[in-house]
Design a protein around this motif. Structure first.
Motif, short mmCIF file in Angstrom:
data_model
loop_
_atom_site.label_atom_id
_atom_site.label_comp_id
_atom_site.label_asym_id
_atom_site.label_seq_id
_atom_site.Cartn_x
_atom_site.Cartn_y
_atom_site.Cartn_z
N ALA A 72 0.87 -1.20 0.00
CA ALA A 72 0.00 0.00 0.00
C ALA A 72 0.89 1.23 0.00
O ALA A 72 1.97 1.25 0.60
N GLY A 74 0.60 5.69 0.15
CA GLY A 74 -0.17 6.93 0.20
C GLY A 74 0.54 7.94 -0.69
O GLY A 74 0.49 7.86 -1.91
N SER A 75 1.26 8.89 -0.06
CA SER A 75 1.96 9.91 -0.83
C SER A 75 3.45 9.62 -0.97
O SER A 75 4.19 10.42 -1.56
N GLY A 76 3.92 8.54 -0.35
CA GLY A 76 5.34 8.16 -0.51
C GLY A 76 6.31 9.09 0.21
O GLY A 76 7.45 9.23 -0.22
N THR A 77 5.88 9.71 1.30
CA THR A 77 6.80 10.58 2.06
C THR A 77 7.46 9.83 3.23
O THR A 77 8.20 10.43 4.02
N GLY A 78 7.15 8.56 3.37
CA GLY A 78 7.63 7.78 4.51
C GLY A 78 9.15 7.83 4.64
O GLY A 78 9.87 7.96 3.64
N GLY A 137 5.53 17.16 9.78
CA GLY A 137 6.24 18.14 8.96
C GLY A 137 5.91 17.99 7.47
O GLY A 137 6.06 18.93 6.70
N SER A 138 5.46 16.81 7.08
CA SER A 138 5.15 16.51 5.68
C SER A 138 3.69 16.74 5.34
O SER A 138 3.23 16.32 4.28
N SER A 143 -0.54 11.56 3.17
CA SER A 143 -1.96 11.18 3.15
C SER A 143 -2.39 10.77 4.56
O SER A 143 -1.56 10.32 5.37
N ASN A 147 -0.57 8.48 7.40
CA ASN A 147 -0.44 8.94 8.80
C ASN A 147 -0.95 7.86 9.76
O ASN A 147 -0.35 7.60 10.79
N ALA A 149 -1.19 4.60 9.05
CA ALA A 149 -0.34 3.42 8.94
C ALA A 149 0.97 3.60 9.72
O ALA A 149 1.57 2.64 10.17
N GLU A 150 1.43 4.86 9.85
CA GLU A 150 2.67 5.12 10.59
C GLU A 150 2.40 5.69 11.98
O GLU A 150 3.34 5.99 12.71
N GLY A 153 3.29 11.50 14.08
CA GLY A 153 3.25 12.56 15.08
C GLY A 153 3.43 13.91 14.40
O GLY A 153 3.31 14.01 13.18
N GLU A 203 1.73 -0.12 9.40
CA GLU A 203 2.62 0.08 8.25
C GLU A 203 2.23 -0.74 7.02
O GLU A 203 3.10 -1.25 6.30
N VAL A 209 -5.98 0.49 4.55
CA VAL A 209 -6.95 1.44 5.07
C VAL A 209 -7.55 2.19 3.89
O VAL A 209 -6.82 2.71 3.04
C1 LIG Z 1 10.14 16.39 5.15
C2 LIG Z 1 9.43 15.32 5.92
C3 LIG Z 1 8.93 15.60 7.18
C4 LIG Z 1 8.29 14.61 7.91
N1 LIG Z 1 7.81 14.93 9.15
C5 LIG Z 1 7.18 13.99 9.86
C6 LIG Z 1 6.66 14.31 11.16
O1 LIG Z 1 6.77 15.44 11.63
N2 LIG Z 1 6.04 13.32 11.84
C7 LIG Z 1 5.90 12.06 11.33
O2 LIG Z 1 5.32 11.21 12.00
N3 LIG Z 1 6.37 11.74 10.11
C8 LIG Z 1 6.99 12.66 9.36
N4 LIG Z 1 7.47 12.34 8.12
C9 LIG Z 1 7.32 10.96 7.61
C10 LIG Z 1 6.06 10.70 6.74
O3 LIG Z 1 5.62 11.89 6.13
C11 LIG Z 1 4.94 10.07 7.56
O4 LIG Z 1 5.31 8.77 7.97
C12 LIG Z 1 3.60 9.99 6.83
O5 LIG Z 1 2.64 9.48 7.72
C13 LIG Z 1 3.63 9.10 5.60
O6 LIG Z 1 2.44 9.31 4.86
P1 LIG Z 1 2.40 8.94 3.31
O7 LIG Z 1 1.02 9.16 2.83
O8 LIG Z 1 3.47 9.62 2.57
O9 LIG Z 1 2.69 7.36 3.40
P2 LIG Z 1 3.66 6.47 2.52
O10 LIG Z 1 5.06 6.92 2.64
O11 LIG Z 1 3.10 6.29 1.17
O12 LIG Z 1 3.51 5.08 3.32
C14 LIG Z 1 4.00 4.95 4.62
C15 LIG Z 1 3.62 3.55 5.16
O13 LIG Z 1 2.21 3.48 5.30
C16 LIG Z 1 1.67 2.43 4.52
N5 LIG Z 1 0.42 2.94 3.98
C17 LIG Z 1 0.23 4.11 3.30
N6 LIG Z 1 -1.07 4.27 3.03
C18 LIG Z 1 -1.71 3.19 3.54
C19 LIG Z 1 -3.07 2.78 3.58
N7 LIG Z 1 -4.03 3.51 3.05
N8 LIG Z 1 -3.37 1.61 4.18
C20 LIG Z 1 -2.39 0.84 4.75
N9 LIG Z 1 -1.10 1.18 4.73
C21 LIG Z 1 -0.77 2.35 4.14
C22 LIG Z 1 2.73 2.11 3.48
O14 LIG Z 1 2.65 0.74 3.08
C23 LIG Z 1 4.00 2.39 4.25
O15 LIG Z 1 4.34 1.30 5.05
C24 LIG Z 1 8.13 13.31 7.37
C25 LIG Z 1 8.60 13.03 6.07
C26 LIG Z 1 9.25 14.01 5.35
C27 LIG Z 1 9.75 13.69 3.98
#
Ligand SMILES: Cc1cc2nc3c(=O)[nH]c(=O)nc-3n(C[C@H](O)[C@H](O)[C@H](O)COP(=O)(O)OP(=O)(O)OC[C@H]3O[C@@H](n4cnc5c(N)ncnc54)[C@H](O)[C@@H]3O)c2cc1C
Length: 470
Positions: A72, A74-78, A137-138, A143, A147, A149-150, A153, A203, A209
């Motif tokens: 899965a 979302g936005s790939g910021t993990g 911060g992201s 997405s 948020n 799945a991780e 915070g 995760e 979700v």
């Molecule tokens: C500049 C920067 C600042 C950041 N600051 C913070 C911060 O302050 N706090 C913080 O906690 N994190 C931070 N992050 C990390 C990241 O943004 C978070 O972990 C965010 O929750 C990931 O969301 P995403 O949509 O990009 O998920 P993705 O990177 O796409 O996926 C993250 C994980 O969630 C799973 N996933 C995604 N969507 C789903 C779904 N719908 N159902 C089941 N699993 C799913 C994926 O398989 C993967 O394991 C930061 C990242 C960057 C690049």
């Protein structure tokens, strides 16, 4: 997957998804081959972009029939490699399921699809005079599904907690394609095991979700922002201890170290003193009278703890300018070297100053460049390693430094990740933190919910490793 298997899978997926929702050309799938984590990538063979939970379910059923892993996304910021594809797997990206479906002002809830961007959720609540506090911060990109799945915070964690504290319900598609609802709009609910919480922070390894029901708060009436600088990290730590001892819980209590202060000043020109060893960004919110009182007390505490400078924002624009010092930390540091590794460990708050000193010692020992910033109030620090992933010798030293930092956090009663998750990046340390029994229990739950291990395999732990018994 060999070409014949790939073609048969593609053909079957095309029976449940429109043509534009399946990407297979190399140039189309390439952007889904990495996330925000340095040095981990894997090109996917197929990417699917469903628009409904029914389509997600149909994809998972087909994947199960073909025994093809699904990651899965979302936005790939993990920042722990969680959404990096696994070899021969499908990437299931939720980005097109991004609608906010309902804001219920009577029950103070908001229902969104998993791909909805966090900032949009905040803005929708804000427009209704309500408040969604978690602010990673992201958030302009991440997405809400990611948020959840991780269990993300953010800067307001000290007072308001993390994503988990705002999730009332989830729609989840299980590994076999069954769609289920976990939770509801009730403020209280103790019927059965809390399965909703099991999926928060999982995760992408237990289910996908598709919808998130969030709890909202009334918007705080007032907010005050202060920025204090110090000649030593110890003086900053002393201020934090005294603020908490004065029974003030600021919504934000963030810090930057000397290197980060200098980078931010060079990048954002917010007027920070470049000779400061530590900076605290402090925000208090709530009733206007209480906020004024708290801001005055915080200012006095910082001055008594020998702050070299304390600035108190008089206007909203000034608040935004001061907060820029912290919000731009990552971007400012990322300009310095080709590769930026944003580490994430948490220690009990009382151990934070000693942990920051240890990070400096680790940097000197392994000759790597590390700047540190983070959430002082939460004991959550982000040692940020500035490096170049093309330099194998330097990356070897970086790896050794990361191991030392993680072990130093564990030795102080801390955790290997405060918010970025385990994914690929931290999985080698998980057993060390949890111990055999706890680690075995996690894997037992995974096997119960995803018996053939198709959901994000190899993330958090490797199921092929044998269990250990104490
Ligand atoms: C500049 C920067 C600042 C950041 N600051 C913070 C911060 O302050 N706090 C913080 O906690 N994190 C931070 N992050 C990390 C990241 O943004 C978070 O972990 C965010 O929750 C990931 O969301 P995403 O949509 O990009 O998920 P993705 O990177 O796409 O996926 C993250 C994980 O969630 C799973 N996933 C995604 N969507 C789903 C779904 N719908 N159902 C089941 N699993 C799913 C994926 O398989 C993967 O394991 C930061 C990242 C960057 C690049």
């Amino acid at each position: 997957m060999n070409p014949a298997q790939l073609e048969s899978l593609h053909r079957e997926l095309a029976t449940v998804l429109p043509g534009d929702a399946i990407l297979h050309r190399r140039e189309d799938v390439l952007p889904y081959g990495f996330d925000g984590t340095a040095a981990v990538k894997q090109s996917p063979q197929l990417v699917v972009l469903p628009r409904t939970a029914q389509e997600v379910s149909a994809v998972l059923k087909i994947a199960a029939r073909h025994q093809v892993p699904v990651v899965a996304r979302g936005s790939g910021t993990g920042l722990s490699g969680g959404s990096v594809p696994v070899p021969h797997g499908i990437v299931l990206c939720l980005a097109w399921m991004d609608r906010i479906l309902e804001l219920d002002a009577q029950n103070l809830t908001l229902l969104a699809e998993a791909g909805a961007v966090t900032q949009k959720i905040f803005e929708r609540a804000d427009a209704a005079g309500l408040f969604y506090p978690p602010d990673p911060g992201s958030m302009k990109v991440s997405s809400i599904g990611g948020n959840v799945a991780e269990n993300a915070g953010g800067l307001r964690g000290l007072k308001y907690g993390v994503t988990r504290n705002y999730v009332l319900g989830l729609e989840v598609v299980l590994a076999d394609g069954e769609i289920c609802w976990l939770g509801n709009k009730c403020v209280k609910d103790v019927a059965g095991y809390n399965l909703r919480d099991l999926f928060i922070g999982s995760e992408g390894t237990l289910g996908v979700v598709t919808k998130v029901l969030l709890r909202l708060l009334p918007k705080p009436a007032a907010r005050r922002t202060l920025l204090a600088t110090f000649a030593s990290m110890e003086a900053a730590a002393e201020s934090v201890s005294r603020i908490i001892a004065a029974k003030i819980v600021p919504c934000t209590l963030e810090f930057l170290d000397r290197k980060t202060i200098n980078c931010v000043e060079a990048f954002a020109h917010v007027g920070l003193p470049r000779d400061a060893a530590a900076l605290l960004l402090i925000e208090t919110d709530g009733h206007p009278v209480a906020v004024e009182e708290e801001a005055t007390l915080i200012e006095a505490i910082c001055r008594a703890a020998l702050a070299t400078q304390v600035t108190r924002a008089a206007t909203l624009a000034e608040s935004v300018r001061l907060a820029t010092a912290r919000r731009s930390a990552f971007s400012a540091l990322a300009r310095l070297r080709p590769t930026t590794i944003l580490e994430d460990v948490t220690v009990p708050r009382s151990e934070l100053a000693s942990m920051i000193r240890e990070v400096e010692a680790v940097a000197a020992r392994h000759q790597v460049e590390i700047a540190t910033f983070g959430h002082f109030g939460d004991g959550n620090l982000h040692p940020t390693i500035l490096t170049d992933e093309r330099d194998a010798a330097e990356m070897h030293r970086v790896e050794a430094a990361i191991c030392d930092i993680v072990r130093a956090a564990l030795a102080r009663g801390g955790t290997i990740s405060g918010e970025h998750g385990v994914g690929l990046a931290k999985k080698r340390f998980l057993r060390e933190q949890l111990g055999d029994a706890n680690y075995r229990l996690l894997r037992t739950l995974k096997r119960a919910l995803d018996p053939t291990g198709l959901l994000n395999p190899g993330k958090i732990f490797d199921l092929r490793e044998p269990d250990r018994h104490g």
